[in-house]
Design a protein around this motif. Structure first.
Motif, PDB file in Angstrom:
ATOM      1  N   MET A   1       0.751  -1.212   0.191  1.00 24.67           N
ATOM      2  CA  MET A   1      -0.368  -0.203   0.081  1.00 24.67           C
ATOM      3  C   MET A   1       0.927   1.487  -0.732  1.00 24.67           C
ATOM      4  O   MET A   1       0.215   2.660  -0.145  1.00 24.67           O
TER       5      MET A   1
ATOM      6  N   GLY B   1      -3.424  -1.503 -13.027  1.00 24.39           N
ATOM      7  CA  GLY B   1      -2.286  -2.525 -13.389  1.00 24.39           C
ATOM      8  C   GLY B   1      -2.950  -3.763 -13.684  1.00 24.39           C
ATOM      9  O   GLY B   1      -4.140  -4.008 -13.520  1.00 24.39           O
TER      10      GLY B   1
ATOM     11  N   GLU C   1      -7.197  -4.099  -7.706  1.00 25.00           N
ATOM     12  CA  GLU C   1      -5.383  -3.037  -7.889  1.00 25.00           C
ATOM     13  C   GLU C   1      -5.032  -4.279  -7.658  1.00 25.00           C
ATOM     14  O   GLU C   1      -4.431  -4.749  -6.393  1.00 25.00           O
TER      15      GLU C   1
ATOM     16  N   GLU D   1      -0.927  -4.322  -6.977  1.00 20.94           N
ATOM     17  CA  GLU D   1       0.237  -3.782  -5.973  1.00 20.94           C
ATOM     18  C   GLU D   1       1.453  -4.514  -6.133  1.00 20.94           C
ATOM     19  O   GLU D   1       1.260  -6.272  -6.159  1.00 20.94           O
TER      20      GLU D   1
ATOM     21  N   ASP E   1      -3.359   4.904 -11.875  1.00 26.85           N
ATOM     22  CA  ASP E   1      -3.068   4.094 -12.538  1.00 26.85           C
ATOM     23  C   ASP E   1      -1.575   5.013 -13.173  1.00 26.85           C
ATOM     24  O   ASP E   1      -0.663   4.208 -13.203  1.00 26.85           O
TER      25      ASP E   1
ATOM     26  N   SER F   1       0.402   6.200 -10.592  1.00 24.62           N
ATOM     27  CA  SER F   1       1.477   4.681  -9.264  1.00 24.62           C
ATOM     28  C   SER F   1       3.010   4.441  -9.503  1.00 24.62           C
ATOM     29  O   SER F   1       3.005   5.016 -10.735  1.00 24.62           O
TER      30      SER F   1
ATOM     31  N   ARG G   1       5.484   2.348 -10.590  1.00 18.64           N
ATOM     32  CA  ARG G   1       6.221   0.939 -11.244  1.00 18.64           C
ATOM     33  C   ARG G   1       7.658   0.672 -10.948  1.00 18.64           C
ATOM     34  O   ARG G   1       8.069   1.469 -11.265  1.00 18.64           O
TER      35      ARG G   1
ATOM     36  N   ARG H   1      -0.369  10.407   0.284  1.00 21.28           N
ATOM     37  CA  ARG H   1      -1.230   9.164   0.754  1.00 21.28           C
ATOM     38  C   ARG H   1      -2.544   9.816   0.932  1.00 21.28           C
ATOM     39  O   ARG H   1      -3.236   8.551   0.807  1.00 21.28           O
TER      40      ARG H   1
ATOM     41  N   ARG I   1      -8.558   5.889  -3.964  1.00 22.76           N
ATOM     42  CA  ARG I   1      -9.610   4.561  -3.702  1.00 22.76           C
ATOM     43  C   ARG I   1     -10.595   4.248  -3.999  1.00 22.76           C
ATOM     44  O   ARG I   1     -11.045   3.348  -4.545  1.00 22.76           O
TER      45      ARG I   1
END
Lengths: 426, 218
Positions: free
Chosen positions: A1, A319, A355, A357, B139, B142, B144, B160, B167
């Motif tokens: 998270m 994702g 999601e 992660e 997305d 994020s 990655r 955060r 979310r």
């Protein structure tokens, strides 16, 4: 998270501009400028390089320049560039220096350089004149915007014609003098050589036409492919939409069925246009096999539930990763949760959020339906919750259930996944 | 009661315009449709003339679509609020209109009541994120492995809290429910969503600029 996993990011790679000849701010063909843009160095060094190669390495600089001229396209974008006075003087100075050095080398007995500066130089200058005119006409075509088709170099006035003729004469004269000066041969051999020389001359002069022909052919083929693709889309669209419309008309007394049909058709078109392997994704992202990934599996599960229970299930997936046994179990559990909501919650819409992660995958299935009291669970619901629980726990996942009577239910699924695989799946 | 919100419809499908107009007129008394347009040129001229409060803007139209209308009008009419409305759920389209200056994005399957809510919300300065848009933005932002590093942390990273709010939006929660879930006020939720909107519009994150440049917005 934790969103701030600073995974040592690769340094940003500044993409090198593709090799293309400059259109503006050039002296001859924009080759040196284009090479300089591509390599990211000053144009002066590239010019010096060409001259040095020409003078000291048997004229290879001039040959390289000519080949680059032929095989590298002009840049299409009209980038504003002006060559300053200083740069102009530098370029001419370099050219003069090159010719001077060539003559000196000739005097010292370097015959190759002698050819380049002498008659062959004249031929090269002629070819340059013709090719430059071809560049100009291409530029004019681009500027005019309209594709004037087969005109090639004509239609651009008398000066253009004059330049082309002068170029041709230069090429012919250059090759002729070269032959006469360098060879002493018998009549037959001389005639043969003259024919070959003529062919070479014609070939050199017509290079731009050949190139244009080849490139136009490629362009046309590309356009035809795009056209065919468009026609295919139109056909598919019309066919499937018309079918659905016909079905809807026939079943207009059954609103539930109409809704199901309309939604099914919408989903199919959407997948076709914007889906992972759909038309909208062609040539982009280019991740093969995503259709078999988690995202696609969840979407398929949602579609099945929609079709069976005539409700709206709209999945949002952040994702993706390839399916394995654990994730397959997760998808099945999520599907059960959707079915559960469709059957019992008395709603027309269910939200699904997934999601992915690095270390885990979360799935949330939520409805705003009747909800239930945890202490007063109906038998059938209890059974379903158990099957979701059982499935998840066998694969190391967890389930949380939140429900308030009158406000709805949310099933939260969590499945741990291996981190290494995530990266290789990227 | 305050004056009704003046709404302008832009869509190249006349059928859809009349449908929205009928639905808004019938079910929502505090909205009035003051004009409509079926093309980019009509829209630019009409909005310039009428100066509505909120413009419902179709994303896909000939001659550049909603993004083109935004491009032409945003600088001179900063007070007019744009809410994008489209059948498309493609990420590029959504991100493109948001970056061109729309305050929100809803799909055409939305009900009249929800649409009216969204109009009210953008009018009062909020952003409207459908669950799907929230998903896209998550997305894009994020972390990655191997993603390009953030150039400007202020714009290229979500806090955060913003992530948590997004979310929950993507999970289909309403603002009130989000506020309850995170133990913050609805006002704070709105602040977070607006801040995410600002970042989505201004950030130079690779994916965002790629989508935007695909549509020739930057």
């Amino acid at each position: 998270m934790d969103g701030v996993t600073s995974s040592a990011p690769a340094a940003p790679v500044r993409a090198r501009p593709p090799l293309a000849r400059r259109r503006n701010g050039r002296f001859l063909a924009g080759v040196a400028g284009g090479v300089a843009d591509h390599l990211g160095v000053d144009v002066l060094w590239v010019r010096v390089g060409f001259v040095v190669l020409t003078v000291f390495v048997s004229g290879s600089g001039a040959i390289a320049y000519g080949l680059l001229w032929v095989f590298v396209k002009q840049e299409q974008a009209d980038v504003a560039r002006t060559a300053g006075r200083a740069e102009r003087q530098q370029a001419f100075g370099l050219a003069a220096l090159g010719v001077g050095a060539g003559l000196a080398a000739n005097a010292l007995g370097n015959s190759v350089v002698g050819w380049v500066v002498g008659p062959l130089g004249v031929a090269a200058a002629g070819a340059a004149l013709v090719w430059r005119e071809a560049d100009e006409s291409q530029r004019r075509r681009w500027t005019a915007g309209a594709r004037s088709g087969i005109t090639g170099m004509s239609g651009s006035g008398r000066t253009a014609l004059l330049r082309v003729v002068a170029g041709a004469v230069f090429v012919a004269a250059g090759i002729g003098v070269f032959l006469l000066g360098q060879l002493q041969l018998g009549q037959v051999q001389f005639a043969l050589l003259a024919v070959v020389a003529t062919l070479v001359g014609v070939g050199v002069i017509t290079v731009p036409w050949w190139l244009k022909l080849v490139r136009d052919l490629g362009e046309e083929r590309r356009e035809r492919i795009v056209e065919a693709e468009r026609a295919e889309i139109a056909a598919h669209l019309h066919d499937s939409v018309l079918q659905t419309l016909a079905l809807i008309q026939r079943q207009s007394d059954q609103p539930r069925e109409v809704l199901r049909l309309a939604r099914g058709q919408e989903r199919e078109l959407r997948h076709w246009l914007y889906g992972a392997s759909g038309y909208g994704r062609v040539g982009r992202a280019g991740e093969p096999g995503l259709d078999t990934g988690l995202s696609a599996a969840i979407t398929t599960a949602a579609a099945e539930v929609e079709d069976t229970y005539a409700i709206d299930v709209r999945p949002v997936v952040v994702g993706d990763r390839p399916l394995d046994d654990d994730l397959r179990a997760l998808v099945l559990a999520a599907r059960e949760a959707m079915v559960n909501a469709a059957k019992h919650a008395k709603v027309t819409e269910v939200s699904v959020y997934v999601e992915v992660e690095p270390g885990e995958v979360h799935v949330f299935v939520r409805d705003r339906g009747v909800g239930f009291d945890a202490d007063d669970v109906p038998g059938d619901r209890h059974g379903l919750a158990d099957s979701v629980h059982g499935r998840m726990e066998r694969h190391g996942g967890t389930v949380r259930l939140r429900s308030t009577p009158g406000e709805g239910t949310e099933v939260q699924l969590r499945m741990p996944v291996a981190e290494a695989e995530q990266e290789s799946g990227q | 009661m305050t004056d009704p919100i003046r709404v302008f419809l832009v869509d190249d499908h006349a059928l859809f315009r009349s449908g929205v107009r009928a639905e808004l007129d019938r079910s929502v008394p505090d909205l009035t449709v003051v004009g409509e347009a079926g093309s980019v040129d009509e829209a630019v001229a009409g909005i310039r003339h009428i100066k509505p409060d909120v413009v419902l803007l179709d994303v896909h139209m000939p001659d550049g679509g909603g993004a083109e209308v935004l491009r032409q009008l945003r600088p001179e009419l900063p007070d007019v609020v744009f809410l994008a409305l489209s059948v498309s759920d493609a990420a590029e389209d959504v991100i493109a209109v948001i970056r061109a200056g729309a305050r929100g994005y809803v799909t055409k399957t939305i009900s009249g009541r929800e649409l009216a809510d969204a109009v009210h919300r953008v009018k009062s300065g909020d952003a409207v994120f459908s669950p799907r848009l929230a998903g896209f933005v998550l997305d894009v932002f994020s972390d990655r492995p191997g993603a390009a590093p953030p150039g400007d942390p202020e714009l290229d990273l979500l806090t955060r809290r913003e992530r948590d709010v997004l979310r929950l939006l993507a999970r289909g929660y309403a603002y009130k429910e989000i506020a309850g879930e995170l133990f913050i006020s609805v006002k704070t939720v709105e602040t977070h969503v607006s801040s995410v909107l600002r970042k989505t519009q201004l950030s130079n994150r690779y994916e965002l600029s790629r989508w935007a440049s695909d549509r020739r917005l930057v």
